[in-house]
Write a protein that holds these residues in place. Structure first.
Motif, PDB file in Angstrom:
ATOM      1  N   PHE A 127       3.573   5.309  -6.484  1.00  0.00           N
ATOM      2  CA  PHE A 127       2.590   5.858  -5.849  1.00  0.00           C
ATOM      3  C   PHE A 127       2.826   5.755  -4.354  1.00  0.00           C
ATOM      4  O   PHE A 127       2.221   4.631  -4.055  1.00  0.00           O
ATOM      5  N   GLY A 128       3.419   6.795  -3.761  1.00  0.00           N
ATOM      6  CA  GLY A 128       3.598   6.566  -2.373  1.00  0.00           C
ATOM      7  C   GLY A 128       2.736   7.365  -1.360  1.00  0.00           C
ATOM      8  O   GLY A 128       2.763   8.691  -1.153  1.00  0.00           O
ATOM      9  N   MET A 129       1.606   6.527  -0.639  1.00  0.00           N
ATOM     10  CA  MET A 129       0.861   7.117  -0.077  1.00  0.00           C
ATOM     11  C   MET A 129       0.767   6.599   1.520  1.00  0.00           C
ATOM     12  O   MET A 129       0.709   7.114   2.378  1.00  0.00           O
ATOM     13  N   THR A 130       0.723   5.376   1.529  1.00  0.00           N
ATOM     14  CA  THR A 130       0.734   4.572   2.627  1.00  0.00           C
ATOM     15  C   THR A 130       1.840   4.691   3.792  1.00  0.00           C
ATOM     16  O   THR A 130       2.927   4.626   3.558  1.00  0.00           O
ATOM     17  N   HIS A 134      -0.022   5.243  10.051  1.00  0.00           N
ATOM     18  CA  HIS A 134      -1.414   5.613   9.918  1.00  0.00           C
ATOM     19  C   HIS A 134      -2.141   5.021   8.620  1.00  0.00           C
ATOM     20  O   HIS A 134      -3.012   5.568   8.316  1.00  0.00           O
ATOM     21  N   GLY A 135      -1.236   4.236   8.107  1.00  0.00           N
ATOM     22  CA  GLY A 135      -1.986   3.389   6.890  1.00  0.00           C
ATOM     23  C   GLY A 135      -2.076   4.558   5.735  1.00  0.00           C
ATOM     24  O   GLY A 135      -1.331   5.645   5.504  1.00  0.00           O
ATOM     25  N   SER A 136      -3.241   4.376   5.027  1.00  0.00           N
ATOM     26  CA  SER A 136      -3.412   5.318   3.952  1.00  0.00           C
ATOM     27  C   SER A 136      -4.322   6.435   4.330  1.00  0.00           C
ATOM     28  O   SER A 136      -4.945   7.161   3.346  1.00  0.00           O
ATOM     29  N   ASP A 137      -4.668   6.517   5.572  1.00  0.00           N
ATOM     30  CA  ASP A 137      -5.395   7.647   5.976  1.00  0.00           C
ATOM     31  C   ASP A 137      -4.574   9.007   5.876  1.00  0.00           C
ATOM     32  O   ASP A 137      -3.849   9.303   6.831  1.00  0.00           O
ATOM     33  N   PRO A 138      -5.101   9.948   5.288  1.00  0.00           N
ATOM     34  CA  PRO A 138      -4.311  11.372   4.802  1.00  0.00           C
ATOM     35  C   PRO A 138      -4.275  12.157   6.255  1.00  0.00           C
ATOM     36  O   PRO A 138      -3.476  12.867   6.287  1.00  0.00           O
ATOM     37  N   GLY A 139      -5.393  11.901   7.007  1.00  0.00           N
ATOM     38  CA  GLY A 139      -5.424  12.744   8.013  1.00  0.00           C
ATOM     39  C   GLY A 139      -4.278  12.536   9.088  1.00  0.00           C
ATOM     40  O   GLY A 139      -3.712  13.539   9.695  1.00  0.00           O
ATOM     41  N   ARG A 159       5.223   3.030   3.253  1.00  0.00           N
ATOM     42  CA  ARG A 159       5.149   1.497   3.362  1.00  0.00           C
ATOM     43  C   ARG A 159       4.266   0.735   2.300  1.00  0.00           C
ATOM     44  O   ARG A 159       3.279   1.456   2.115  1.00  0.00           O
ATOM     45  N   PHE A 160       4.451  -0.323   1.908  1.00  0.00           N
ATOM     46  CA  PHE A 160       3.535  -1.196   1.152  1.00  0.00           C
ATOM     47  C   PHE A 160       3.451  -0.263  -0.325  1.00  0.00           C
ATOM     48  O   PHE A 160       2.307  -0.370  -0.870  1.00  0.00           O
ATOM     49  N   VAL A 161       4.395   0.285  -0.725  1.00  0.00           N
ATOM     50  CA  VAL A 161       4.571   0.713  -2.228  1.00  0.00           C
ATOM     51  C   VAL A 161       5.047  -0.125  -3.250  1.00  0.00           C
ATOM     52  O   VAL A 161       6.026  -0.449  -3.018  1.00  0.00           O
ATOM     53  N   GLY A 162       4.017  -0.271  -3.982  1.00  0.00           N
ATOM     54  CA  GLY A 162       4.532  -1.258  -5.261  1.00  0.00           C
ATOM     55  C   GLY A 162       5.583  -0.811  -6.155  1.00  0.00           C
ATOM     56  O   GLY A 162       5.471   0.519  -6.549  1.00  0.00           O
ATOM     57  N   ASN A 163       6.460  -1.567  -6.482  1.00  0.00           N
ATOM     58  CA  ASN A 163       7.611  -1.294  -7.329  1.00  0.00           C
ATOM     59  C   ASN A 163       8.645  -0.321  -7.000  1.00  0.00           C
ATOM     60  O   ASN A 163       9.392   0.129  -7.881  1.00  0.00           O
ATOM     61  N   ALA A 164       8.399   0.206  -5.813  1.00  0.00           N
ATOM     62  CA  ALA A 164       9.291   1.434  -5.581  1.00  0.00           C
ATOM     63  C   ALA A 164      10.941   0.942  -5.686  1.00  0.00           C
ATOM     64  O   ALA A 164      11.412   1.858  -5.756  1.00  0.00           O
ATOM     65  N   ALA A 165      11.137  -0.312  -5.046  1.00  0.00           N
ATOM     66  CA  ALA A 165      12.607  -0.323  -5.001  1.00  0.00           C
ATOM     67  C   ALA A 165      13.127  -0.803  -6.412  1.00  0.00           C
ATOM     68  O   ALA A 165      14.513  -0.430  -6.650  1.00  0.00           O
ATOM     69  N   PHE A 355      -5.570  -8.619  -2.845  1.00  0.00           N
ATOM     70  CA  PHE A 355      -6.666  -7.559  -3.162  1.00  0.00           C
ATOM     71  C   PHE A 355      -7.371  -6.818  -1.996  1.00  0.00           C
ATOM     72  O   PHE A 355      -7.993  -5.824  -2.346  1.00  0.00           O
ATOM     73  N   GLU A 356      -7.581  -7.516  -0.917  1.00  0.00           N
ATOM     74  CA  GLU A 356      -8.549  -6.768   0.287  1.00  0.00           C
ATOM     75  C   GLU A 356      -7.737  -5.718   0.602  1.00  0.00           C
ATOM     76  O   GLU A 356      -8.451  -4.707   1.062  1.00  0.00           O
ATOM     77  N   PHE A 357      -6.511  -5.711   0.451  1.00  0.00           N
ATOM     78  CA  PHE A 357      -5.951  -4.326   1.246  1.00  0.00           C
ATOM     79  C   PHE A 357      -5.563  -3.561   0.214  1.00  0.00           C
ATOM     80  O   PHE A 357      -5.455  -2.179   0.234  1.00  0.00           O
ATOM     81  N   MET A 358      -5.339  -3.823  -1.048  1.00  0.00           N
ATOM     82  CA  MET A 358      -5.018  -2.956  -2.238  1.00  0.00           C
ATOM     83  C   MET A 358      -5.995  -2.060  -2.318  1.00  0.00           C
ATOM     84  O   MET A 358      -7.128  -2.449  -2.522  1.00  0.00           O
ATOM     85  N   GLU A 359      -5.561  -0.598  -2.341  1.00  0.00           N
ATOM     86  CA  GLU A 359      -6.633   0.469  -2.541  1.00  0.00           C
ATOM     87  C   GLU A 359      -7.905   0.396  -1.551  1.00  0.00           C
ATOM     88  O   GLU A 359      -8.817   0.870  -2.074  1.00  0.00           O
ATOM     89  N   GLY A 360      -7.365   0.061  -0.309  1.00  0.00           N
ATOM     90  CA  GLY A 360      -8.659   0.189   0.528  1.00  0.00           C
ATOM     91  C   GLY A 360      -9.213  -1.136   0.841  1.00  0.00           C
ATOM     92  O   GLY A 360      -9.565  -1.737   0.027  1.00  0.00           O
TER      93      GLY A 360
END
Ligand SMILES: Cc1cc2nc3c(=O)[nH]c(=O)nc-3n(C[C@H](O)[C@H](O)[C@H](O)COP(=O)(O)OP(=O)(O)OC[C@H]3O[C@@H](n4cnc5c(N)ncnc54)[C@H](O)[C@@H]3O)c2cc1C
Length: 384
Positions: A127-130, A134-139, A159-165, A355-360
């Motif tokens: 799931f590639g968002m971040t 600009h981190g995970s801010d879609p703006g 960046r910081f996308v789990g399992n992508a590789a 976990f602090e960073f994962m999902e916001g």
């Protein structure tokens, strides 16, 4: 599902969890083991939420098939697995967060293509968002999807996308034009030209193998654009928000599993507690139970209405805080050299921080919680 069935489901998960504890330190040292052996240690098809059509042999509780397609079932099972190794849970093949986007946006053809690929053999997705800047801010999202004749071209870095590789398929969020409605989700096959995914060096939850996606003019067919048959308000950001609300109870249950594992370790490794330490342990035991109830309530809420993330944020704040508190205090309670003497504790301390960073982050969860409170949503949750 009734409380009795959930209790049985939890016991079944505990049986499978034992195999993940055996490999926990090896996977932490070498995340590539996820693709060579981990998925054979547990029946991954039964544990990752494959739909009925692709899951001919699901878990059965009292004879009843359980597909793990609800948040309530997922938090019950995944907490027990995370108590053995949260990194391994996240390193299992399967739909993970991208499956939620597919559920909300895919048309029949995309649905079929996605699930056939994922269920075909051990297949990882992402799931590639971040983004780096600009981190995970879609703006501030700068990844673009622009027309090129009959097709589209995807360009940008995530960046910081789990399992992508290690993934065959994933969902990437990209901008087609400015404004919140300009963000779309596309289904990306990792074999396309111009696509590269590189593992990043990390300290916590290393099994997940956080990666950087580098995409340069990756050809995207119109049929890869998810939700193209839907209105602009029901596309990329709409689905991303619902995915976060569904997945935060899952992240919370993973943090809770880590907290419980650290508690288990202290009580198993230390003999003879002083009275103030006993008091501390009693408090932790109660808060573990309370947090479990909150995570379950958040999962019920996500199943009922994935548009409401209030309880999911509350659960994530609680579970993340508890995991950090118990793991770090456990180090002090086990004395000098604790992280050296107990490599599993060292791993739990590192995993808890992720976990602090994962999902916001916690601050973002507090903002969501405050908004929910001001809109009266916590009252609704209590009534339900
Ligand atoms: C283990 C792990 C797995 C991940 N998996 C994925 C993945 O699969 N796919 C993906 O796309 N991303 C993934 N991420 C990235 C993660 O989702 C983001 O890092 C996370 O959402 C934080 O967003 P950010 O980096 O934009 O930080 P920000 O939200 O910008 O936060 C940076 C700092 O600013 C603070 N802050 C931000 N806004 C406010 C505010 N309004 N008020 C007060 N303080 C504020 C935060 O609390 C934090 O301290 C993962 C991260 C980790 C650690």
């Amino acid at each position: 599902m009734t409380t009795e069935l959930l209790t049985d489901l939890r016991a079944m998960a505990r049986d499978h969890a034992a195999a993940l504890r055996v490999t926990a330190l090896d996977l932490d040292r070498d995340p590539t083991l996820a693709t060579t052996g981990l998925h054979r240690a547990v029946p991954w098809r039964q544990l990752v939420g494959l739909p009925a059509a692709h899951n001919p042999d699901p878990l059965r509780v009292r004879g009843r098939p359980v597909l793990l397609d609800t948040c309530v079932e997922q938090v019950t099972v995944l907490e027990e697995l995370a108590r053995a190794d949260a990194g391994a849970v996240l390193a299992l093949p399967g739909p993970s967060m991208s499956g939620s986007v597919i559920a909300d946006l895919a048309d029949d053809q995309q649905h079929d293509r996605y699930w056939t690929t994922v269920a075909d053999g051990p297949t990882w997705t992402f799931f590639g968002m971040t983004e780096p800047a600009h981190g995970s801010d879609p703006g501030g999202m700068t990844t673009t999807l622009r027309p090129d004749g009959d097709r589209l071209l995807l360009t940008g870095t995530k960046r910081f996308v789990g399992n992508a590789a290690r993934a065959r398929l994933g969902v990437v969020f990209a901008r087609r034009h400015s404004g919140p409605l300009g963000v779309v989700a596309v289904l990306v096959d990792t074999t396309r030209p111009g696509f590269e995914a590189v593992p990043l060096p990390t300290l916590g939850l290393r099994g997940l193998q956080l990666s950087e996606l580098r995409m340069r003019d990756v050809p995207i067919e119109p049929a890869d654009v998810l939700g193209r048959h839907r209105s602009a308000t029901r596309q990329g950001m709409w689905a991303a928000t619902r995915t976060f609300h569904r997945y935060r109870p899952v992240v919370s249950c993973l943090a809770l599993g880590v907290a419980q594992a650290a508690y288990d370790l202290v009580t198993a490794e230390r003999r003879g507690f002083r009275s103030h330490e006993r008091h501390l342990l009693d408090g932790w035991a109660q808060r573990l139970v309370g947090t479990r109830a909150l995570v379950l309530a958040a999962a019920h809420s996500a199943d009922r209405d994935p548009a409401d993330g209030t309880l999911a944020s509350a659960a994530k704040i609680r579970a993340t805080g508890l995991a950090e508190e118990i793991t770090t205090t456990a180090v002090r309670m086990l004395g000098p050299g604790a992280r050296w003497d107990h490599p599993l504790l060292d791993k739990l301390v590192r995993d808890a921080r992720a976990f602090e960073f994962m999902e916001g982050t916690g601050n973002i969860q507090r903002l969501t919680l405050a908004q929910g409170y001001l809109q009266g949503r916590l009252g609704d949750a209590r009534a339900a």
